[in-house]
Scaffold this active site. Structure first.
Site, PDB file in Angstrom:
ATOM      1  N   GLU A 186       0.834  -1.208   0.000  1.00  0.00           N
ATOM      2  CA  GLU A 186       0.000   0.000   0.000  1.00  0.00           C
ATOM      3  C   GLU A 186       0.868   1.258   0.000  1.00  0.00           C
ATOM      4  O   GLU A 186       0.636   2.207   0.743  1.00  0.00           O
ATOM      5  CB  GLU A 186      -0.957  -0.012   1.202  1.00  0.00           C
ATOM      6  CG  GLU A 186      -1.976  -1.137   1.139  1.00  0.00           C
ATOM      7  CD  GLU A 186      -2.986  -1.116   2.271  1.00  0.00           C
ATOM      8  OE1 GLU A 186      -4.186  -1.263   1.995  1.00  0.00           O
ATOM      9  OE2 GLU A 186      -2.561  -0.951   3.430  1.00  0.00           O
TER      10      GLU A 186
ATOM     11  N   GLU B 212      -6.299  -7.489  -1.745  1.00  0.00           N
ATOM     12  CA  GLU B 212      -7.010  -7.510  -0.471  1.00  0.00           C
ATOM     13  C   GLU B 212      -8.483  -7.185  -0.693  1.00  0.00           C
ATOM     14  O   GLU B 212      -8.836  -6.033  -0.937  1.00  0.00           O
ATOM     15  CB  GLU B 212      -6.407  -6.497   0.520  1.00  0.00           C
ATOM     16  CG  GLU B 212      -5.006  -6.839   0.973  1.00  0.00           C
ATOM     17  CD  GLU B 212      -4.517  -5.907   2.075  1.00  0.00           C
ATOM     18  OE1 GLU B 212      -5.359  -5.191   2.678  1.00  0.00           O
ATOM     19  OE2 GLU B 212      -3.293  -5.886   2.323  1.00  0.00           O
TER      20      GLU B 212
END
Length: 656
Positions: free
Chosen positions: A186, A267
């Site tokens: 991320e 995710e």
């Protein structure tokens, strides 16, 4: 005789490796291929470091039985290099070594007919302590983590020089299970406050992978609609998406950013995690089904985060900052349980979400391979409650401590010259000032913010208020207030002992780069008595390492008065055959539980978590020692439960 369908189906590895392996996972077209055969990745997240090693195979087989063809795991730097230059990959002698044989985990995954996705970071988030960074990094002045800063990259390179050769041997093209590796994590979310994600840093990581012979698919993960492609290397790394619902906007944008490339959710948040003082988060089965089917029908590959959440044992829970500030005022510590409302519960039991996954994968997966029979659930028991037999007050605890640091001023845990000059990472730090005169109605002031909680005692008597309700976090003793004041009572005292017991409740693991200044203890200012600076401290690290826990001396019979304040309480659980259970801490106030020397995790009356998962492998036949370190007010017994106990809230969310 007619053979069953499953009997004539190939295993996953037979389908994708025979007659020979000539190529790995490819993203050179609008769909994935593995060894030149089409594949959709149906993956689930399970972190080996959150699951007792004897249960790895059980959990992995349950994943495969649901129809999944891959398992995804992060790799936590702080566990694998617990001290500066000291590594542990399963035999390094740390308290967590039994969780750390990463090679064996991937080997078992392959034996259970699963492919694997590895996410080594070096930053992992994962609601894990400091996002997986070892706290000793903070000892290097002006270090800039998650950048190409040479001070930071020196340590990353040394760690990856140990880790990546292990992973390189486990690549699919080398006959192992790993088909993809994630670079950082991320990284687009570091954008903000004047910082632009450092693509030089990403390239340095890629170069390290290549140097160690890793030729598998390299990916990044972010929310494209929030960060577009700032956290990746376009044309070099395949970008994947992270989200909790409504996948189409992120997938559509991925297709724009990466034409003719496969689409994947690294995710899909099928549940959510908890912070202390919240109610337990769940997502409805209906919402889960809807989003999962939207992903599969897009069509896209997907990794369910989490498929099996497990437990952040010991002191390994992380934290968040909810207000974008850099002074910790919005600090939110995570619970020990990482149940995540996942298809498999914290203790590995099936949920309705598991059934949903199995149904939908069967509906959409056109590649039929042999699946195992789903393992039976692990038996849970409610042990008989056991009485507290012994207690140890703070002075006796201090007398057991091996280290004392003399310091003119208060300093952070990380700056202590202990653990081979790696500082203190976890637990508590006692700041003691002996022989101090305290006039009547004196006011103690702690400048700045406490990181993260403090219990104040004078001559062993509790002065600060116990944390009974959530609102207590707004008062003295906690991070939410700055320059907090506490009146020390109406009596005038000579040659008194002042103790400040400070807890690291978990370092922040997600946020902007400047928020990774995660020192713990008292370091933002001085400690004052009636506006005069207190100096000449004795600092006692209280780390609760297993070897120390198992060799405590000076236990006393319970006094009967059960004086409030930081103390240890010991009980014995005698059993014939160990089985899974939960320790039910509803009658206690706040602290940690230790079983046979191992720190199981944290508890707090403010919830939402009310029980601590106690796996059978942590127990033994005969006598088991349970020690509770209680900050405030103890109970007189240890209780157990067959099931986890939480406060519950149904919710939907877009991001942490």
């Amino acid at each position: 005789m007619t053979l069953s369908v499953s009997a004539v189906l190939p295993t996953l590895y037979e389908y994708y490796t025979l007659p020979a392996i000539t190529s790995g996972l490819s993203a050179n077209q609008s769909y994935f291929t593995l060894n030149d055969r089409n594949i959709t990745l149906y993956s689930g997240a399970m972190h080996y470091f959150r699951v007792p090693k004897p249960y790895w195979r059980d959990r992995l087989r349950k994943m495969r039985a649901a129809g999944l063809n891959a398992v995804e795991t992060y790799i936590p730097w702080n566990l694998h290099e617990p001290e500066d230059g000291k590594f542990d990959f399963g035999a390094g002698g740390s308290d967590m070594q039994d969780f750390l044989d990463v090679k064996e985990f991937f080997t078992i995954a392959q034996e259970e007919d699963l492919l694997a996705i590895a996410r080594p970071g070096p930053y992992i988030c994962s609601e894990w302590e400091f996002g997986g960074f070892p706290s000793w990094l903070l000892r290097t002045k002006d270090i800039k983590v998650r950048t190409s800063d040479s001070k930071y990259m020196k340590y990353v390179t040394r760690y990856f020089n140990m880790l990546l050769p292990i992973l390189a041997m486990l690549q699919f093209t080398k006959g192992g299970p790993i088909v993809a590796f994630q670079i950082e994590n991320e990284y687009g979310s570091t954008e903000g406050a004047g910082f632009v994600p450092d693509r030089v840093y990403l390239q340095q990581l890629v170069d390290l992978y290549k140097k160690h012979g890793i030729n598998g698919l390299l990916v990044t993960s972010d929310s494209p609609t929030a960060h577009r492609d700032v956290g990746t290397l376009p044309g070099v790394l395949l970008q994947t998406a992270n989200f909790g619902s409504n996948p189409k906007p992120d997938f559509d944008l991925l297709k724009q950013l990466q034409p003719n490339k496969p689409t994947m959710a690294m995710e899909f948040w099928g549940g959510w995690f908890d912070h202390w003082s919240e109610t337990h988060h769940t997502t409805s089965d209906e919402d889960f089904r809807t989003t999962y089917e939207q992903i599969l029908s897009y069509p896209a590959s997907v990794n369910i985060y989490m498929f099996h959440g497990g437990t952040s044992f010991g002191f390994m829970n992380g934290a968040n900052l909810n207000n974008g500030e850099d002074d910790n005022s919005g600090y939110q510590p995570d619970t020990t349980s990482y149940d995540y409302d996942a298809p498999l519960t914290e203790s590995g039991d099936y949920t309705d979400k598991y059934v949903i996954v199995k149904e939908l994968v069967k509906k959409y997966n056109t590649v039929l391979t042999k699946l195992p029979v789903a393992p039976s659930i692990t038996e849970k028991v409610q042990y008989q409650k056991t009485a507290i037999e012994k207690e140890m007050l703070l002075d006796d605890i201090v007398s057991n401590l091996p280290n004392v640091v003399q310091s003119l001023n208060v300093v952070s845990m990380e700056q202590l010259p202990i653990n081979n000059n790696s500082g203190q990472s976890y637990g508590y730090l006692i700041y003691r000032r002996d022989n101090i005169d305290i006039p009547a109605n004196s006011v103690l002031t702690i400048e700045g913010r406490i990181c993260d909680t403090v219990v104040v005692l004078v001559n062993g008597m509790l002065m600060s208020k116990p944390l009974i309700e959530q609102d207590g976090l707004d008062g003295f003793g906690f991070w939410r207030i700055k320059d907090g004041n506490l009146t020390l009572g109406p009596r005038s005292l000579k040659n008194a002992t002042l103790d400040l017991v400070v807890e690291n409740w978990g370092r922040v693991g997600y946020g902007l780069l400047y928020q990774f200044n995660q020192f713990k203890g008292l370091w933002q200012g001085n400690v004052l008595l009636n506006n005069e600076k207190i100096t000449s401290w004795k600092l006692y690290p209280l780390e609760f390492k297993k070897s120390w826990n198992n060799n405590l001396v000076g236990w006393n019979n319970p006094s009967g008065r059960w004086a409030p304040g930081p103390s240890l309480y010991k009980a014995t659980l005698t059993i014939k055959k160990p089985k899974d259970s939960y320790i039910y801490m509803e009658d206690w106030t706040k602290g940690i539980v230790i079983v046979n020397g191992f720190v199981l995790g944290r508890y707090s009356r403010i919830g939402p978590q009310q029980t601590l998962y106690l796996p059978a492998p942590f127990l033994r036949e005969g006598n088991n020692t349970i020690i509770v370190f209680e900050h405030y007010i103890p109970a007189k017994q240890i209780k157990f439960s067959r099931t986890a106990q939480f406060k519950t809230l149904r919710m939907r969310r877009n991001h942490a």
